[in-house]
Design a protein around this motif. Sequence first.
Motif, PDB file in Angstrom:
ATOM      1  N   LEU A 119     -46.008  52.277 -23.540  1.00  0.00           N
ATOM      2  CA  LEU A 119     -45.098  53.180 -22.835  1.00  0.00           C
ATOM      3  C   LEU A 119     -45.659  54.597 -22.809  1.00  0.00           C
ATOM      4  N   SER A 120     -45.493  55.263 -21.685  1.00  0.00           N
ATOM      5  CA  SER A 120     -45.920  56.661 -21.588  1.00  0.00           C
ATOM      6  C   SER A 120     -44.823  57.538 -22.199  1.00  0.00           C
ATOM      7  N   PRO A 121     -45.167  58.752 -22.595  1.00  0.00           N
ATOM      8  CA  PRO A 121     -44.153  59.664 -23.153  1.00  0.00           C
ATOM      9  C   PRO A 121     -43.001  59.938 -22.180  1.00  0.00           C
ATOM     10  N   GLU A 122     -43.300  59.958 -20.879  1.00  0.00           N
ATOM     11  CA  GLU A 122     -42.238  60.189 -19.882  1.00  0.00           C
ATOM     12  C   GLU A 122     -41.253  59.028 -19.872  1.00  0.00           C
ATOM     13  N   GLU A 123     -41.788  57.793 -19.966  1.00  0.00           N
ATOM     14  CA  GLU A 123     -40.916  56.612 -19.976  1.00  0.00           C
ATOM     15  C   GLU A 123     -40.053  56.584 -21.235  1.00  0.00           C
ATOM     16  N   ILE A 124     -40.633  56.972 -22.348  1.00  0.00           N
ATOM     17  CA  ILE A 124     -39.875  57.025 -23.603  1.00  0.00           C
ATOM     18  C   ILE A 124     -38.749  58.042 -23.482  1.00  0.00           C
ATOM     19  N   ASN A 125     -39.055  59.212 -22.906  1.00  0.00           N
ATOM     20  CA  ASN A 125     -38.021  60.236 -22.722  1.00  0.00           C
ATOM     21  C   ASN A 125     -36.930  59.763 -21.776  1.00  0.00           C
ATOM     22  N   ASP A 126     -37.315  59.037 -20.706  1.00  0.00           N
ATOM     23  CA  ASP A 126     -36.322  58.509 -19.770  1.00  0.00           C
ATOM     24  C   ASP A 126     -35.394  57.522 -20.459  1.00  0.00           C
ATOM     25  N   ILE A 127     -35.973  56.624 -21.267  1.00  0.00           N
ATOM     26  CA  ILE A 127     -35.164  55.650 -22.009  1.00  0.00           C
ATOM     27  C   ILE A 127     -34.221  56.383 -22.963  1.00  0.00           C
ATOM     28  N   ARG A 128     -34.749  57.373 -23.662  1.00  0.00           N
ATOM     29  CA  ARG A 128     -33.953  58.151 -24.608  1.00  0.00           C
ATOM     30  C   ARG A 128     -32.780  58.835 -23.911  1.00  0.00           C
ATOM     31  N   LYS A 129     -33.020  59.403 -22.714  1.00  0.00           N
ATOM     32  CA  LYS A 129     -31.956  60.074 -21.967  1.00  0.00           C
ATOM     33  C   LYS A 129     -30.860  59.095 -21.559  1.00  0.00           C
ATOM     34  N   VAL A 130     -31.265  57.941 -21.027  1.00  0.00           N
ATOM     35  CA  VAL A 130     -30.280  56.942 -20.579  1.00  0.00           C
ATOM     36  C   VAL A 130     -29.429  56.480 -21.744  1.00  0.00           C
TER      37      VAL A 130
END
Length: 127
Positions: A48-59
């Motif tokens: 996972l890229s850091p952006e994808e991790i942040n997106d998951i975290r936000k959701v």
Amino acid sequence: MARIAGVDLPRKKRVEIGLTYIYGIGRSISKRILTKLNINPNMHTDDLSPEEINDIRKVIDENYKVEGELRSHVSMNIKRLMDLGAYRGLRHRRSLPAHGQRTKTNARTRKGPKRAAVKKKGAATKK
């Protein structure tokens, strides 16, 4: 290593399974999150890229109660039942099954280890 909601996700697992390590997220919610973000569920968590991790975290933060918040919510619900004196609350207070299971046999997980039967005093032998 991906860290979401205070939980380190396992590296060698698929994202769909890795998200279930977070308390309050199961397979169906995990699938729902990944389809919403267009992330391949077969991808491994360490890919996972850091952006994808942040997106998951936000959701997860916006839409779901997880980990400590959910645990406190569940314990408050149980405490409320106990304070009301509801049948389920009484069962929780006595550490017995709360959903109608039988207790004559089984229920050892809830009741704890089996207690030894008290031995009756027999006729004492006289010397």
